[in-house]
Design a protein around this motif. Structure first.
Motif, short mmCIF file in Angstrom:
data_model
loop_
_atom_site.label_atom_id
_atom_site.label_comp_id
_atom_site.label_asym_id
_atom_site.label_seq_id
_atom_site.Cartn_x
_atom_site.Cartn_y
_atom_site.Cartn_z
N LYS A 50 2.74 8.85 -10.98
CA LYS A 50 2.34 10.06 -10.26
C LYS A 50 3.42 11.14 -10.39
N VAL B 182 0.84 -1.21 0.00
CA VAL B 182 0.00 0.00 0.00
C VAL B 182 0.87 1.25 0.00
N LEU C 12 -4.07 2.67 -10.26
CA LEU C 12 -2.96 1.87 -10.80
C LEU C 12 -3.48 0.57 -11.38
N GLU D 265 -0.15 6.38 -15.61
CA GLU D 265 -0.58 6.33 -14.22
C GLU D 265 0.52 6.79 -13.26
N LEU E 34 -7.39 -1.99 -4.25
CA LEU E 34 -6.37 -0.95 -4.22
C LEU E 34 -6.21 -0.34 -5.62
N SER E 35 -6.30 -1.17 -6.64
CA SER E 35 -6.24 -0.66 -8.01
C SER E 35 -7.37 0.32 -8.27
N SER F 216 2.57 1.83 -3.35
CA SER F 216 1.65 2.28 -4.40
C SER F 216 1.68 3.80 -4.56
N LYS F 217 2.21 4.49 -3.57
CA LYS F 217 2.31 5.95 -3.63
C LYS F 217 3.62 6.43 -4.26
N GLN G 153 -8.97 2.04 -6.10
CA GLN G 153 -8.80 3.23 -5.26
C GLN G 153 -7.72 4.17 -5.80
N THR G 154 -6.63 3.60 -6.34
CA THR G 154 -5.48 4.40 -6.74
C THR G 154 -5.45 4.73 -8.23
#
Length: 258
Positions: A258, A78, A122, A256, A116-117, A81-82, A119-120
């Motif tokens: 960031k 998690v 990604l 994607e 999580l995908s 992922s940032k 949500q983000t």
């Protein structure tokens, strides 16, 4: 070309990783996505990706590892992922071939990646072996919650399943197995995938393609052989197919970042 799935974090590449990447570039492989299987390996993927603008990382828990990881490793995924170098989640999915992990726990972690995908934003990378029905059920359920973005990695399934995955919003990636002489059926499947959803990969160090299949360790430069095979199947030049699959990979993954 863009190798969308390589495990360059593995120890077997520690002694000559720079040379492997240089050979890939010389072969026309401009970009490589380095894919994690656990928390620590995902961290190593990020460390390697940080050394080069054209290397990227994916963070995830591969299904065969879900029973042996530390409880905190999902928190690591998690957090990763940032990271600006992480452009995908996974590899994730289900595996009933090796049966190293209980299906229930595999499903739990696959669901975490899917959520999580969503949500983000990604995209996720799907590993699938001997579990088509269970996996498709979870993908349909996730799609009912919202849009999906991801790729079926090293695809070996039937054409009908590939078509449904495309309808769900996924891309289909082929590795060295599509080049094997006896895999006419898989090449026929590859011919049915819409060009704008087609990706290529090596799954290095595994699945060396023809004509280098006897080489024990696969590497990103060899994706050129898979590109050439798919180009022949689809009546295109290797350069055309390489450009198309690279554009597809950048549209799915790199946008994607960031």
């Amino acid at each position: 070309m863009f190798d969308t799935h390589a495990h360059l974090d593995q120890e077997g590449f520690d002694s000559d990783r720079d040379a492997v990447i240089a050979r890939a570039r010389a072969a026309g492989v401009d970009e490589i996505l380095i894919v994690g299987c656990t928390g620590p390996t995902s961290e190593k993927c990020v460390e390697i990706a940080e050394t080069d603008d054209r290397l990227y990382a994916s963070a995830g828990i591969q299904p065969n590892y879900v029973t042996e990881i530390a409880a905190t490793e999902w928190d690591t995924i998690v957090e990763l992922s940032k990271h600006p170098k992480v452009i995908a989640l996974g590899e994730t999915g289900l595996d009933r071939y090796w049966d190293d992990s209980t299906l229930h726990l595999q499903q739990d972690y696959f669901d975490r990646h899917l959520r999580l995908s969503q949500q983000t934003g990604l995209p996720f990378i799907v590993h699938m072996r001997n579990c088509e029905a269970d996996l498709m059920t979870m993908l349909r359920e996730a799609h009912a919650r919202g849009p999906l973005a991801g790729v079926m990695h090293s695809y070996t399934g039937p054409a009908a399943m590939a078509a449904e995955c495309v309808e769900l919003g996924l891309s289909i990636s082929f590795a060295g197995m599509v080049t094997y002489k006896k895999n006419d059926e898989l090449r026929a499947v590859a011919a049915t995938v819409p060009l704008d959803r087609l990706l290529v990969e090596t799954d290095s160090p595994y699945l060396s393609p023809e004509p280098v299949r006897k080489i024990r360790r696969n590497e990103p430069a060899h994706v050129a052989h898979t590109v050439a095979c798919l180009a022949e199947v689809r009546g295109m030049s290797p350069a055309e197919l390489g450009r198309a699959t690279s554009e597809n990979a950048r549209r799915l993954f790199v946008r994607e970042a960031k």
